[in-house]
Design a protein around this motif. Structure first.
Motif, PDB file in Angstrom:
ATOM      1  N   VAL A 115      36.270 -46.708  -2.090  1.00  0.00           N
ATOM      2  CA  VAL A 115      37.558 -47.356  -1.860  1.00  0.00           C
ATOM      3  C   VAL A 115      37.655 -47.953  -0.464  1.00  0.00           C
ATOM      4  CG1 VAL A 115      40.054 -46.971  -1.712  1.00  0.00           C
ATOM      5  CG2 VAL A 115      38.759 -45.987  -3.590  1.00  0.00           C
ATOM      6  N   THR A 116      37.160 -47.250   0.548  1.00  0.00           N
ATOM      7  CA  THR A 116      37.296 -47.761   1.910  1.00  0.00           C
ATOM      8  C   THR A 116      36.364 -48.939   2.179  1.00  0.00           C
ATOM      9  OG1 THR A 116      35.732 -46.114   2.760  1.00  0.00           O
ATOM     10  CG2 THR A 116      38.080 -45.578   2.874  1.00  0.00           C
ATOM     11  N   GLU A 117      35.273 -49.028   1.475  1.00  0.00           N
ATOM     12  CA  GLU A 117      34.341 -50.123   1.713  1.00  0.00           C
ATOM     13  C   GLU A 117      34.633 -51.356   0.868  1.00  0.00           C
ATOM     14  OE1 GLU A 117      30.270 -48.922   1.751  1.00  0.00           O
ATOM     15  OE2 GLU A 117      30.703 -47.128   2.904  1.00  0.00           O
ATOM     16  N   ARG A 118      35.495 -51.221  -0.110  1.00  0.00           N
ATOM     17  CA  ARG A 118      35.838 -52.335  -0.993  1.00  0.00           C
ATOM     18  C   ARG A 118      37.353 -52.467  -1.059  1.00  0.00           C
ATOM     19  NH1 ARG A 118      31.230 -55.093  -2.027  1.00  0.00           N
ATOM     20  NH2 ARG A 118      29.594 -53.665  -2.606  1.00  0.00           N
ATOM     21  N   GLU A 119      37.878 -53.454  -0.410  1.00  0.00           N
ATOM     22  CA  GLU A 119      39.327 -53.619  -0.367  1.00  0.00           C
ATOM     23  C   GLU A 119      39.913 -53.996  -1.722  1.00  0.00           C
ATOM     24  OE1 GLU A 119      40.298 -56.316   2.747  1.00  0.00           O
ATOM     25  OE2 GLU A 119      39.188 -55.175   4.241  1.00  0.00           O
ATOM     26  N   ASN A 120      39.115 -54.544  -2.616  1.00  0.00           N
ATOM     27  CA  ASN A 120      39.634 -55.012  -3.902  1.00  0.00           C
ATOM     28  C   ASN A 120      39.664 -53.924  -4.975  1.00  0.00           C
ATOM     29  OD1 ASN A 120      36.864 -54.946  -3.994  1.00  0.00           O
ATOM     30  ND2 ASN A 120      36.648 -56.776  -5.245  1.00  0.00           N
ATOM     31  N   ILE A 121      39.267 -52.699  -4.665  1.00  0.00           N
ATOM     32  CA  ILE A 121      39.329 -51.596  -5.631  1.00  0.00           C
ATOM     33  C   ILE A 121      40.677 -50.909  -5.479  1.00  0.00           C
ATOM     34  CG2 ILE A 121      38.382 -49.365  -6.324  1.00  0.00           C
ATOM     35  CD1 ILE A 121      35.655 -50.337  -5.364  1.00  0.00           C
ATOM     36  N   ALA A 122      41.458 -50.932  -6.561  1.00  0.00           N
ATOM     37  CA  ALA A 122      42.785 -50.320  -6.523  1.00  0.00           C
ATOM     38  C   ALA A 122      42.781 -48.910  -7.083  1.00  0.00           C
ATOM     39  CB  ALA A 122      43.773 -51.185  -7.297  1.00  0.00           C
ATOM     40  N   GLN A 123      42.008 -48.694  -8.132  1.00  0.00           N
ATOM     41  CA  GLN A 123      42.023 -47.376  -8.780  1.00  0.00           C
ATOM     42  C   GLN A 123      40.694 -47.143  -9.474  1.00  0.00           C
ATOM     43  OE1 GLN A 123      45.421 -46.710 -11.294  1.00  0.00           O
ATOM     44  NE2 GLN A 123      44.348 -45.226 -12.528  1.00  0.00           N
ATOM     45  N   ILE A 124      40.080 -46.012  -9.203  1.00  0.00           N
ATOM     46  CA  ILE A 124      38.845 -45.619  -9.893  1.00  0.00           C
ATOM     47  C   ILE A 124      39.231 -44.667 -11.006  1.00  0.00           C
ATOM     48  CG2 ILE A 124      36.641 -44.419  -9.691  1.00  0.00           C
ATOM     49  CD1 ILE A 124      36.579 -45.340  -6.755  1.00  0.00           C
ATOM     50  N   GLU A 125      38.823 -44.993 -12.216  1.00  0.00           N
ATOM     51  CA  GLU A 125      39.195 -44.174 -13.371  1.00  0.00           C
ATOM     52  C   GLU A 125      38.054 -43.319 -13.893  1.00  0.00           C
ATOM     53  OE1 GLU A 125      40.700 -47.113 -16.036  1.00  0.00           O
ATOM     54  OE2 GLU A 125      42.641 -47.194 -15.004  1.00  0.00           O
ATOM     55  N   ARG A 126      36.836 -43.700 -13.591  1.00  0.00           N
ATOM     56  CA  ARG A 126      35.691 -42.969 -14.130  1.00  0.00           C
ATOM     57  C   ARG A 126      34.468 -43.264 -13.279  1.00  0.00           C
ATOM     58  NH1 ARG A 126      33.157 -44.495 -19.965  1.00  0.00           N
ATOM     59  NH2 ARG A 126      31.068 -44.103 -19.286  1.00  0.00           N
ATOM     60  N   THR A 127      33.619 -42.274 -13.109  1.00  0.00           N
ATOM     61  CA  THR A 127      32.361 -42.477 -12.401  1.00  0.00           C
ATOM     62  C   THR A 127      31.219 -41.969 -13.269  1.00  0.00           C
ATOM     63  OG1 THR A 127      32.503 -40.330 -11.307  1.00  0.00           O
ATOM     64  CG2 THR A 127      33.370 -42.214 -10.106  1.00  0.00           C
ATOM     65  N   GLU A 128      30.099 -42.611 -13.161  1.00  0.00           N
ATOM     66  CA  GLU A 128      28.869 -42.160 -13.807  1.00  0.00           C
ATOM     67  C   GLU A 128      27.773 -42.268 -12.760  1.00  0.00           C
ATOM     68  OE1 GLU A 128      28.677 -40.771 -16.698  1.00  0.00           O
ATOM     69  OE2 GLU A 128      30.666 -41.312 -17.418  1.00  0.00           O
ATOM     70  N   ILE A 129      27.137 -41.155 -12.475  1.00  0.00           N
ATOM     71  CA  ILE A 129      26.072 -41.133 -11.483  1.00  0.00           C
ATOM     72  C   ILE A 129      24.824 -40.601 -12.162  1.00  0.00           C
ATOM     73  CG2 ILE A 129      25.325 -40.170  -9.274  1.00  0.00           C
ATOM     74  CD1 ILE A 129      28.377 -39.828  -8.666  1.00  0.00           C
ATOM     75  N   PHE A 130      23.806 -41.449 -12.228  1.00  0.00           N
ATOM     76  CA  PHE A 130      22.565 -41.091 -12.901  1.00  0.00           C
ATOM     77  C   PHE A 130      21.408 -41.119 -11.907  1.00  0.00           C
ATOM     78  CE2 PHE A 130      24.590 -43.337 -16.734  1.00  0.00           C
ATOM     79  CZ  PHE A 130      25.167 -42.180 -17.197  1.00  0.00           C
ATOM     80  N   PHE A 131      20.587 -40.075 -11.970  1.00  0.00           N
ATOM     81  CA  PHE A 131      19.357 -39.998 -11.185  1.00  0.00           C
ATOM     82  C   PHE A 131      18.194 -39.924 -12.171  1.00  0.00           C
ATOM     83  CE2 PHE A 131      22.685 -37.964  -8.683  1.00  0.00           C
ATOM     84  CZ  PHE A 131      22.541 -38.549  -7.442  1.00  0.00           C
ATOM     85  N   TYR A 132      17.096 -40.533 -11.827  1.00  0.00           N
ATOM     86  CA  TYR A 132      15.913 -40.543 -12.679  1.00  0.00           C
ATOM     87  C   TYR A 132      14.701 -40.116 -11.856  1.00  0.00           C
ATOM     88  CZ  TYR A 132      18.978 -43.577 -15.427  1.00  0.00           C
ATOM     89  OH  TYR A 132      20.035 -44.084 -16.125  1.00  0.00           O
ATOM     90  N   GLY A 133      13.789 -39.392 -12.475  1.00  0.00           N
ATOM     91  CA  GLY A 133      12.584 -38.969 -11.768  1.00  0.00           C
ATOM     92  C   GLY A 133      11.845 -37.919 -12.563  1.00  0.00           C
TER      93      GLY A 133
END
Length: 141
Positions: A115-133
């Motif tokens: 949010v702090t690095e992107r002024e155009n993001i108003a609301q985050i509703e969901r996150t998906e974080i994937f790691f592969y290895g």
């Protein structure tokens, strides 16, 4: 973590019909941490429920996801996985054996930096974080 009764109540509150197949899917997902794939879940259920279809499994999974009871993970292009743990966390997929593991993440830190690095993001509703290895077992081979 939710129980089958919690799931039935949530579905009922959303106006969904409570069927034997939906209850069976809830029972198979309750308390799981192994992220079963759609294929795995279908195999487990179809032997007990001859009326179970792949379409029923997917439509029920979509209903459960919309109700906030599961996450549907598309972490690879070969299969879909179901995760009954809906709090924010990451996933690690071993590219050798295909095992899928939960990875704890700092939710507040992720949202803060997004949010702090992107002024155009108003609301985050969901996150998906994937790691592969490679998991530790496969790395030893």
């Amino acid at each position: 973590m939710w129980t089958v009764e919690d799931g039935i109540n949530v579905l009922r509150d959303k106006g969904a019909k409570i069927t034997a197949q939906r209850i069976a899917i809830l029972q198979k997902l309750e308390g799981r941490t192994d992220h079963p794939s759609a294929d795995t879940l279908y195999r487990e259920l179809s032997s007990e429920y001859s009326t179970m279809s792949v379409a029923t499994l997917y439509s029920t999974a979509q209903l459960l996801a919309e109700a906030g009871l599961i996450k549907i993970l598309s972490i690879d292009d070969k299969r879909v996985y179901f995760d009954p743990t809906t709090d924010t966390h990451g996933h690690f997929l071993c590219r050798s054996c295909g095992k899928l593991f939960d990875i704890p993440v700092d939710e507040a830190d992720i949202f803060k930096s997004a949010v702090t690095e992107r002024e155009n993001i108003a609301q985050i509703e969901r996150t998906e974080i994937f790691f592969y290895g490679l998991c530790t077992d496969c790395l030893k081979i």
